[in-house]
Design a protein around this motif. Structure first.
Motif, short mmCIF file in Angstrom:
data_model
loop_
_atom_site.label_atom_id
_atom_site.label_comp_id
_atom_site.label_asym_id
_atom_site.label_seq_id
_atom_site.Cartn_x
_atom_site.Cartn_y
_atom_site.Cartn_z
N LEU A 357 11.01 53.51 63.84
CA LEU A 357 12.45 53.62 64.06
C LEU A 357 12.97 52.23 64.43
O LEU A 357 12.33 51.50 65.19
CB LEU A 357 12.71 54.61 65.19
N VAL A 358 14.15 51.86 63.89
CA VAL A 358 14.74 50.55 64.19
C VAL A 358 16.11 50.77 64.81
O VAL A 358 16.95 51.48 64.25
CB VAL A 358 14.88 49.69 62.92
N THR A 359 16.34 50.18 65.99
CA THR A 359 17.63 50.31 66.66
C THR A 359 18.12 48.94 67.12
O THR A 359 17.40 47.94 67.03
CB THR A 359 17.53 51.24 67.88
N HIS A 360 19.34 48.94 67.62
CA HIS A 360 19.95 47.69 68.06
C HIS A 360 20.96 47.98 69.16
O HIS A 360 21.63 49.01 69.15
CB HIS A 360 20.66 47.01 66.88
N GLY A 361 21.06 47.07 70.11
CA GLY A 361 22.09 47.17 71.13
C GLY A 361 21.78 48.21 72.18
O GLY A 361 20.64 48.44 72.56
N HIS A 370 24.10 56.86 61.38
CA HIS A 370 23.73 55.68 60.62
C HIS A 370 23.36 54.53 61.56
O HIS A 370 23.93 54.40 62.65
CB HIS A 370 24.87 55.24 59.71
N PRO A 371 22.42 53.68 61.17
CA PRO A 371 22.05 52.55 62.02
C PRO A 371 23.18 51.52 62.08
O PRO A 371 24.13 51.57 61.31
CB PRO A 371 20.81 51.99 61.31
N SER A 372 23.04 50.57 62.98
CA SER A 372 24.05 49.52 63.12
C SER A 372 24.06 48.64 61.89
O SER A 372 23.15 48.66 61.05
CB SER A 372 23.75 48.67 64.36
N VAL A 373 25.10 47.83 61.78
CA VAL A 373 25.24 46.92 60.64
C VAL A 373 24.06 45.96 60.59
O VAL A 373 23.51 45.67 59.52
CB VAL A 373 26.57 46.14 60.75
N MET A 374 23.64 45.47 61.76
CA MET A 374 22.51 44.54 61.80
C MET A 374 21.22 45.20 61.31
O MET A 374 20.48 44.63 60.51
CB MET A 374 22.28 44.01 63.21
#
Length: 705
Positions: A357-361, A370-374
């Protein structure tokens, strides 16, 4: 009255020079009389260059563009190409004229006198002047700029001169430049967009291939240059514009080559483009078709660079350094913890099991979000990168690219980490130049720590985390101040999932987020040691965990209560750092409850005069070992004093704790030879080996704190 002249000064001149000299003398002071001298001279010497050139200068000085244009046309048609001084004089005037036109094109200013003279010339003469000036250029860049001026003003010249022009420019573009070369920039941003769309222009396929290679080289430099601009705090000049330009002429190349992948590049969404490229790859790679391979390679590489550029821009977030990809945590959902209205989940795919899993912030992802823009730009860049490297033919072509290595250094570390190739990630990271700026040193230590954490090398992990904290940058702008409550910063490092076995997170490069990450990792690697009854320094390790838990409270409140319960079950508990670092209200209340609980027999020793801190050895110890009621009251009083510190900034407390207790924390992580510890280390080794071998079905031990 006659004009006073010093005849003696002119007596040595021949007739032509005398007439020219008299005209020059009067050109500014009395233009009409100067013109009269020239009319006389023209009648006497109609084929003399000096006379004709002076007549041109008289009209130019007077601002008479139409008359000056006639003289310039006459000079160019009758004297151009002759040997001697007259050719040099005429070429210098043409050079000044063309330079003025170039400046006018660049600034969009009103034309000066030379520009107005040029407009008075017949079309054929104007074309010839521009072509002649370009052909006489002293260097390729000037040659290219002047030809582009000719093509801009007279597009009909492109079919006749465009092919040779491209051949010259492409052959002279550098192949190993360390920065964006002006000639390469002109080729990509001006020449290709203007020339490649002209259907009458014939271009060899080999020339188009060379143009595409140069375009990739240019884009690689652009990605790196944009990243450096962001690092220096400068704004990039419409970074999306270059992709509109490149996609525009890429479509033209595609039409010339008969490619299907390049249709409507500027209109198609990025995810749709990926699906198009991926589908094409599946259909054509196995056919060993060189044309299909070329098409796939060039488009996939350019789209990869576009995604990498977007990722670099998105990840900076107006901080000193871009966000850092770190190993984070998974909180596995059991059937009991799932929402009652949770829909029945479809069968898990191989990619879902294999990739983290990939997340941000600071966001927690909900189902279907949906995931972040990055994250989206990183995953797109990864997919293109993986596609290119998974096919031997494409990979071989990619390895031959000239300017892309420096651009990919940090991205390759992230890719290896994402894929679980932690040893490779560590090797790439260690091969990079040693940073010397504090922000970069901090970033490097965080990256080393997260990779070695993934390898189960916890002693090195703790060492790097503490070094990262020692090099933390200050809060330098409003952008680095938290816009969330302190308890939520870093909380997204743990995400719920019923499928994923790993979680990687793009950690914003701010003081608060880095401290939150360091605290969570240190809690994870210390908590097992703290809970092992046979572990040396058990009390110290347990106390260290409690200090760290304060920073993320109320997250992991259950773990904090478990630690307190562990203390309650002990015969004695000693933590000399209590009065320096335990300040959280709820935690202090738990210690107060221990004193008031008649079933609790633990002897508390919270005196600061232990071995970890220097102090007055004769100081009375604050403890309850064999204590009477008065001594217990002293402990309560000490706890009450700690309450007064509860409003102190936790950032500074955590930094002070880590810096002053570096050695103590590392001692808590020394290898233990007990059977329990041996078994634990062996399990960690097996898990890491399975990760490296690609066996992703294992649920990692760090899936939750």
């Amino acid at each position: 009255m006659g004009v006073k002249t010093r005849e003696g000064d002119l007596s040595h001149l021949n007739d032509v020079d005398y007439l020219v000299s008299r005209s020059k003398e009067l050109r500014v002071k009395d233009p009409d009389r100067s013109k009269s001298w020239m009319l006389t001279a023209q009648m006497m010497f109609p084929k003399n260059f000096a006379i004709q050139y002076e007549a041109y200068q008289v009209e130019k000085t007077a601002g008479n563009a139409m008359e000056a244009g006639k003289f310039l046309k006459h000079l160019f048609e009758h004297f151009h190409g002759s040997d001697g001084p007259s050719e040099a004089v005429l070429l210098e005037e043409i050079h000044q004229l063309v330079t003025g036109l170039q400046n006018q094109e660049a600034t969009r200013d009103e034309p000066d006198i030379l520009g107005r003279i040029f407009e008075q010339l017949p079309t054929d003469t104007r074309k010839k002047i521009l072509l002649e000036s370009a052909s006489k250029a002293n260097d390729t860049l000037t040659y290219a700029k002047q030809f582009m001026l000719a093509f801009t003003r007279f597009p009909e010249l492109i079919p006749s001169y465009g092919s040779n022009f491209l051949s010259v420019v492409v052959s002279k573009c550098p192949t190993k430049s360390v920065s964006v070369d002006p000639l390469l920039e002109l080729l990509v941003k001006e020449a290709c967009p203007q020339l490649l769309g002209v259907t009458q222009l014939k271009i060899e396929v080999s020339m188009l291939d060379d143009i595409l290679y140069h375009t990739i080289d240019y884009l690689s430099h652009q990605v790196l240059a944009a990243r450096n601009q962001l690092k220096d705090g400068a704004s990039t000049n419409s970074p999306s514009d270059i992709w509109v330009i490149v996609f525009g002429f890429l479509e033209e190349i595609g039409q010339r080559m008969g490619w299907s992948l390049t249709e409507d590049l500027n209109e198609v969404l990025p995810e749709v483009l990926w699906q198009r490229v991926h589908s094409f790859s599946q259909q054509n790679v196995a056919k060993q078709d060189s044309e299909a391979q070329n098409q796939l390679f060039f488009l996939a590489t350019i789209l990869f660079l576009r995604s990498l550029s977007e990722f670099a821009t998105d990840s900076w977030e107006q901080t000193l350094e871009p966000a850092i990809l770190v190993e984070a945590f998974i909180a596995h959902q059991s059937e009991e913890t799932k929402p009652k209205n949770h829909p029945k989940r479809r069968r898990t795919t191989e990619d879902e099991r294999r990739f983290p899993l990939v997340t941000h912030g600071d966001r927690h992802l909900s189902n279907g979000e949906h995931p972040s823009v990055m994250v989206a730009s990183f995953l797109r860049a990864y997919r293109y990168y993986d596609l290119i490297h998974s096919e031997p033919g494409l990979n071989a072509m990619f390895q031959q690219l000239r300017g892309i290595t420096q651009t990919l250094a940090s991205f390759c570390v992230d890719v290896a980490q994402y894929q679980g190739r932690f040893r490779d990630a560590l090797s790439i990271l260690r091969s990079q130049p040693t940073p010397h700026i504090p922000a970069k040193i901090c970033r490097n230590h965080v990256k080393l720590a997260t990779i070695q954490f993934s390898l189960g090398e916890y002693h090195a992990t703790a060492d790097h985390l503490i070094e990262a904290v020692a090099n933390l940058p200050p809060v330098i702008s409003e952008n680095e101040k938290p816009n969330l409550p302190a308890i939520l910063i870093g909380s997204a490092l743990k995400q719920p999932s019923a499928v994923k076995t790993r979680h990687v997170h793009f950690l914003p490069f701010t003081r608060h987020h880095i401290l939150a990450y360091c605290a969570r990792i240190l809690i994870y690697i210390l908590k097992d040691r703290a809970l092992q009854p046979t572990s040396p320094n058990n009390d110290i390790t347990l106390g260290h965990v409690l200090v760290l838990l304060q920073y993320i409270f109320p997250e992991e409140k259950d773990l904090m209560l478990m630690m307190v319960h562990k203390i309650k079950q002990k015969d004695a508990f000693s933590y000399p750092l209590f009065s320096s670092y335990i300040v959280q209200i709820e935690l202090l209340e738990e210690f107060a409850h221990l004193l008031g609980d008649p079933t609790c027999k633990v002897a508390l020793d919270l005196s600061p005069s232990g071995g970890l801190q220097s102090g007055n050895q004769s100081q009375r110890r604050v403890g309850t070992r064999g204590a009477n009621r008065g001594e217990k009251e002293e402990v309560r009083t000490a706890i009450v004093k700690q309450v007064a510190k509860s409003q102190e900034p936790l950032d500074e407390l955590l930094i002070s704790f880590l810096e002053e207790n570096h050695d103590s924390i590392l001692e808590c992580l020394q290898f233990l030879s007990s059977p329990i510890q041996m078994e634990h280390m062996e399990q960690t080794r097996i898990v890491c080996q399975l990760i490296r071998d690609g066996s992703w079905v294992i649920v990692l031990g760090r899936s939750t704190l």
